[in-house]
Scaffold this active site. Structure first.
Site, PDB file in Angstrom:
ATOM      1  N   CYS A  76       0.846  -1.183   0.000  1.00  0.00           N
ATOM      2  CA  CYS A  76       0.000   0.000   0.000  1.00  0.00           C
ATOM      3  C   CYS A  76       0.889   1.242   0.000  1.00  0.00           C
ATOM      4  O   CYS A  76       1.885   1.290   0.716  1.00  0.00           O
ATOM      5  CB  CYS A  76      -0.952   0.090   1.185  1.00  0.00           C
TER       6      CYS A  76
ATOM      7  N   ARG B 268       3.816  -0.123  -4.743  1.00  0.00           N
ATOM      8  CA  ARG B 268       3.568  -0.742  -3.434  1.00  0.00           C
ATOM      9  C   ARG B 268       2.223  -1.458  -3.387  1.00  0.00           C
ATOM     10  O   ARG B 268       1.911  -2.145  -2.413  1.00  0.00           O
ATOM     11  CB  ARG B 268       3.615   0.324  -2.347  1.00  0.00           C
TER      12      ARG B 268
ATOM     13  N   TRP C 225      -3.016  -2.498  -1.761  1.00  0.00           N
ATOM     14  CA  TRP C 225      -2.765  -3.924  -2.001  1.00  0.00           C
ATOM     15  C   TRP C 225      -3.645  -4.636  -0.982  1.00  0.00           C
ATOM     16  O   TRP C 225      -3.372  -4.608   0.221  1.00  0.00           O
ATOM     17  CB  TRP C 225      -1.295  -4.251  -1.802  1.00  0.00           C
TER      18      TRP C 225
ATOM     19  N   ASN D 244      -1.360   1.865   6.067  1.00  0.00           N
ATOM     20  CA  ASN D 244      -0.548   0.806   5.470  1.00  0.00           C
ATOM     21  C   ASN D 244      -0.116  -0.090   6.627  1.00  0.00           C
ATOM     22  O   ASN D 244       0.456   0.389   7.595  1.00  0.00           O
ATOM     23  CB  ASN D 244       0.674   1.454   4.787  1.00  0.00           C
ATOM     24  N   GLY D 245      -0.434  -1.389   6.530  1.00  0.00           N
ATOM     25  CA  GLY D 245      -0.098  -2.312   7.614  1.00  0.00           C
ATOM     26  C   GLY D 245      -1.292  -3.186   7.944  1.00  0.00           C
ATOM     27  O   GLY D 245      -2.248  -3.270   7.161  1.00  0.00           O
TER      28      GLY D 245
ATOM     29  N   GLU E 219      15.882 -18.255  -8.547  1.00  0.00           N
ATOM     30  CA  GLU E 219      15.583 -16.890  -8.988  1.00  0.00           C
ATOM     31  C   GLU E 219      14.977 -16.901 -10.402  1.00  0.00           C
ATOM     32  O   GLU E 219      14.008 -16.192 -10.668  1.00  0.00           O
ATOM     33  CB  GLU E 219      16.855 -16.023  -8.920  1.00  0.00           C
TER      34      GLU E 219
ATOM     35  N   LYS F 172      11.167 -15.523 -11.215  1.00  0.00           N
ATOM     36  CA  LYS F 172      10.906 -14.401 -12.122  1.00  0.00           C
ATOM     37  C   LYS F 172       9.870 -14.790 -13.176  1.00  0.00           C
ATOM     38  O   LYS F 172       8.951 -14.036 -13.468  1.00  0.00           O
ATOM     39  CB  LYS F 172      12.185 -13.968 -12.844  1.00  0.00           C
TER      40      LYS F 172
ATOM     41  N   GLU G 196       6.461 -15.014 -11.517  1.00  0.00           N
ATOM     42  CA  GLU G 196       5.824 -13.802 -10.995  1.00  0.00           C
ATOM     43  C   GLU G 196       5.504 -12.753 -12.056  1.00  0.00           C
ATOM     44  O   GLU G 196       4.543 -12.010 -11.888  1.00  0.00           O
ATOM     45  CB  GLU G 196       6.640 -13.187  -9.850  1.00  0.00           C
TER      46      GLU G 196
ATOM     47  N   HIS H  25      14.156 -37.496  -7.558  1.00  0.00           N
ATOM     48  CA  HIS H  25      13.347 -37.884  -6.403  1.00  0.00           C
ATOM     49  C   HIS H  25      11.945 -37.303  -6.502  1.00  0.00           C
ATOM     50  O   HIS H  25      11.394 -36.836  -5.506  1.00  0.00           O
ATOM     51  CB  HIS H  25      14.029 -37.420  -5.111  1.00  0.00           C
TER      52      HIS H  25
ATOM     53  N   LYS I  71       5.711  -4.399  -4.214  1.00  0.00           N
ATOM     54  CA  LYS I  71       7.167  -4.348  -4.058  1.00  0.00           C
ATOM     55  C   LYS I  71       7.607  -4.459  -2.608  1.00  0.00           C
ATOM     56  O   LYS I  71       8.536  -5.175  -2.282  1.00  0.00           O
ATOM     57  CB  LYS I  71       7.706  -3.046  -4.653  1.00  0.00           C
TER      58      LYS I  71
HETATM   59  C1  G6P Z   1       8.490  -8.729  -2.914  1.00  0.00           C
HETATM   60  C2  G6P Z   1       9.140  -8.208  -4.174  1.00  0.00           C
HETATM   61  C3  G6P Z   1      10.407  -8.999  -4.455  1.00  0.00           C
HETATM   62  C4  G6P Z   1      11.344  -8.918  -3.269  1.00  0.00           C
HETATM   63  C5  G6P Z   1      10.661  -9.385  -1.984  1.00  0.00           C
HETATM   64  C6  G6P Z   1      11.499  -9.078  -0.759  1.00  0.00           C
HETATM   65  O1  G6P Z   1       8.036 -10.020  -3.101  1.00  0.00           O
HETATM   66  O2  G6P Z   1       8.259  -8.326  -5.265  1.00  0.00           O
HETATM   67  O3  G6P Z   1      11.028  -8.491  -5.598  1.00  0.00           O
HETATM   68  O4  G6P Z   1      12.447  -9.737  -3.492  1.00  0.00           O
HETATM   69  O5  G6P Z   1       9.422  -8.686  -1.819  1.00  0.00           O
HETATM   70  O6  G6P Z   1      11.585  -7.688  -0.620  1.00  0.00           O
HETATM   71  P1  G6P Z   1      12.807  -6.931   0.009  1.00  0.00           P
HETATM   72  O7  G6P Z   1      12.423  -5.492  -0.099  1.00  0.00           O
HETATM   73  O8  G6P Z   1      12.896  -7.386   1.439  1.00  0.00           O
HETATM   74  O9  G6P Z   1      14.016  -7.291  -0.760  1.00  0.00           O
END
Ligand code: G6P
Length: 616
Positions: A2, A30, A77, A103-104, A485, A489, A492, A508, A611
């Site tokens: 948010c 956010r 969000w 926010n929270g 990773e 990606k 997501e 396995h 984010k």
């Molecule tokens: C969200 C973002 C990711 C990020 C993760 C952790 O899921 O979309 O890109 O890696 O949060 O966030 P941070 O700010 O702690 O790296």
């Protein structure tokens, strides 16, 4: 999670609504399922909110045309209640005089809500937030002013909050409060005061910032503010600091070229960000590495992409003479470690420095077990930096695309620097060798630049996998972090089901799903894992899998048995091979981006994600 942006100004020549809408757009990474703005307008609250993205909601200037003198906006969000107008912020009290954004998460909201309803309040949303304005309303009715009403309200609320409150009966100021959710204040002295979830909210408007601490409330007047402790109501002293972020971060332009998406632009920044990281101040590295060496036990924690950077770092540090490091997802740390042995260090990796689970893990370790916190964090002044004993700031600069990419590359580079510093402090390697590794780490910037120059082959491959339903990502050793990773990606931002495994585990279980054409991406640098992984590739290939391998550009063996190869331009020596984590990941991040773009998705704002995840 948010985004919040508000302002109060002496200036009469500004369009308050438009400035708030623009600030909210800067906070949209956010959260972006709905948005709203409330303005105080001559003793009344003017409120507009709707589901959807800000640009769509404001297509005909719906927000920009709002009348009012000051106010606040929110981009959501969803947590409590679906993203519909009713659940969007701002929320109001029964009198329609108090508007609030949050926010929270308020953990005891059900109890508070029940009691408020019993006392006759009408709550119209499903959110936890809505209890706030109604509680403030009650305290206002007892004769308390807005600031004291907010203080008494937050004392009743358990959980995390960054809130901004406007009261139509208070034309002089608005009030903000925070606990465990970020809230920053920006000031143009004697003229305008801004508040936002992140510094970029007000970056084009002022570079003077103040960071509110947990359990503080601030009264924002035009061009000045006063901060108070919630516990005793006493005034808190706080210096204004100057933000030195570059404004380029807020634009999709790099080196004169306009990119379609922030993600594409930000990936093209990676080479220069790696160079900046390698050249980071040495004294921070020294303290950080020494703290790891002084500890009896070392843990590393993070969430999402940052966790995969952490895992790469854990392998690197141990390889270069550091201790064994236990990796634990931050959301699991409290449950996985009911006690933490004395003299432990916890390394926390985070782009935002605000991820709620990371902060919870760090606070738990620090406050209950006296663990030393070493953090690798991108946002200066974020909560994580304030809970840390030693901090390495990553040099990615503001990252706008929701899925982290350039921050990831700087995190891995920073942790590789820590590994090399540990090798120096422990005399594991000679000075000459360390210099060669350092120069190989610097060379990864050039390798990334070359990968970024040759987008065509990755675009072609992206088209081939774009409509596959499932993919596996497999690797061994340190490259498992790259597999995770790469899989994350693609999942997501391109919405394809992917799974990552340590390649040895593929027999396995995962192998049971292999059929003709099932894509398996193998990350196979020419390190000690190479001979074994050839066997894993063949096991998959002989069952019909489509093999996509990420190999060194001089590779012969694995490329020969692959259907598609992604060639990584690295030198054929042990220094380059050991330092090439980022060049082996970047093509996978690019692949995900090209699939997302090809399928017509928005790679910057993937659905359901945000984010900065400030809820647990
Ligand atoms: C969200 C973002 C990711 C990020 C993760 C952790 O899921 O979309 O890109 O890696 O949060 O966030 P941070 O700010 O702690 O790296």
């Amino acid at each position: 999670m948010c985004g919040i942006f508000g302002l109060i100004s002496k200036r009469k020549d500004i369009n308050v609504a438009q400035l708030i809408r623009e600030g909210l757009e800067r906070m949209e990474y956010r959260g972006y399922d709905s948005a709203g703005i409330a303005l105080v307008n001559n003793g009344k609250i003017e409120l507009r909110k709707k589901a959807g993205r800000i640009a769509d909601i404001n297509a005909d200037g719906w927000f920009d045309k709002m009348p009012g003198q000051f106010g606040v906006g929110h981009t959501r969000w969803a947590t409590h209640g679906p993203p519909i107008a009713n659940n969007s912020h701002p929320h109001m009290d029964c009198t329609g005089k108090i508007a609030l954004v949050h926010n929270g998460i308020i953990e005891n909201y059900q109890d508070l809500r029940r009691k408020l309803t019993e006392r006759g309040h009408k709550l119209v949303s499903e959110t936890d937030t809505e209890v706030f304005p109604h509680l403030i309303e009650e305290f206002r009715k007892t004769g308390l002013d807005l600031k004291d009403s907010v203080i008494e309200t937050v004392k009743l609320c358990k959980g995390a909050y960054g809130v901004v409150v406007c009261d139509a009966d208070n034309p002089e100021y608005m009030v903000v409060a925070r606990k465990e959710s970020p809230l920053v204040i920006g000031i143009t002295e004697d003229e305008t005061t801004y508040c936002g979830s992140d510094i970029p909210a007000f970056l084009p408007l002022t570079r003077n910032a103040i960071i509110l601490d947990d359990n503080e409330v601030a009264v924002l007047y035009p061009g000045k503010c006063e901060i108070f402790h919630v516990d005793d109501g006493e005034k808190a002293k706080r210096e204004i600091f100057t933000v030195d972020y570059s404004m380029d971060a807020a634009q999709k332009v790099l080196d004169g070229k306009e990119y379609k998406w922030f993600m594409h632009k930000e990936m093209h920044e990676i080479p220069r960000k790696i160079i900046d990281q390698v050249r980071m101040p040495q004294e921070h590295l020294d303290e950080f590495a020494q703290a790891i060496l002084n500890a009896d036990h070392v843990f590393i924690t993070a969430a999402g992409t940052a966790y995969y950077a952490a895992i790469a770092g854990k392998y690197q540090i141990t390889k270069f003479g550091g201790p064994y490091i236990q990796g634990i997802l931050c959301s699991e740390l409290v449950d996985a470690l009911p006690t933490i042995p004395p003299n432990s260090v916890l390394i926390a990796v985070s782009q935002s420095g605000e991820t709620a689970d990371t902060i919870e893990a760090v606070r738990y370790a620090k406050e209950q077990f006296g663990v030393k916190i070493c953090s690798v964090v991108n946002v200066v002044g974020s909560s994580l930096t304030r809970y840390s004993d030693h901090v390495i700031i990553t040099t990615a600069g503001p990252e706008i695309a929701v899925a982290s990419q350039k921050a990831y590359c700087t995190q891995v580079t920073a942790l590789s620097m820590v590994a090399l510093k540990i090798a120096t402090l422990t005399n594991t390697l000679t000075t000459d060798e360390i210099e060669k590794y350092e120069s190989a780490l610097l060379d990864t910037a050039e390798a990334c630049a070359l990968i970024l120059k040759d987008e065509k082959s990755l675009i072609n491959l992206a088209h081939k996998i774009a409509y596959k339903s499932n993919l596996y990502f497999l690797a061994r050793g340190i490259s498992t972090s790259a597999a995770f990773e790469g899989a994350l990606k693609l999942k997501e931002i391109a919405y394809i089901h992917t799974e990552a495994y340590a390649a040895g585990e593929s027999k396995h279980g995962p192998i049971a799903l292999i059929e003709e054409g099932f894509p398996c991406v193998f990350i196979t640098p020419p390190d000690q894992t190479y001979p074994k992984i050839i066997g894993n590739v063949m096991e998959m290939k002989s069952r019909g899998a489509m093999i996509i391998s990420v190999v060194a550009d001089y590779d012969v063996n694995i490329s020969e048995i692959s259907h598609h190869t992604i060639r990584v331009p690295i030198k054929n020596n042990k220094y380059a091979i050991a330092m090439s984590i980022v060049p082996f990941v970047l093509p996978l991040q690019m692949l995900a981006y090209f699939v997302s773009d090809y399928k017509g998705f928005d790679p910057d704002k993937p659905k359901n994600l945000a984010k900065s995840v400030t809820v647990k």
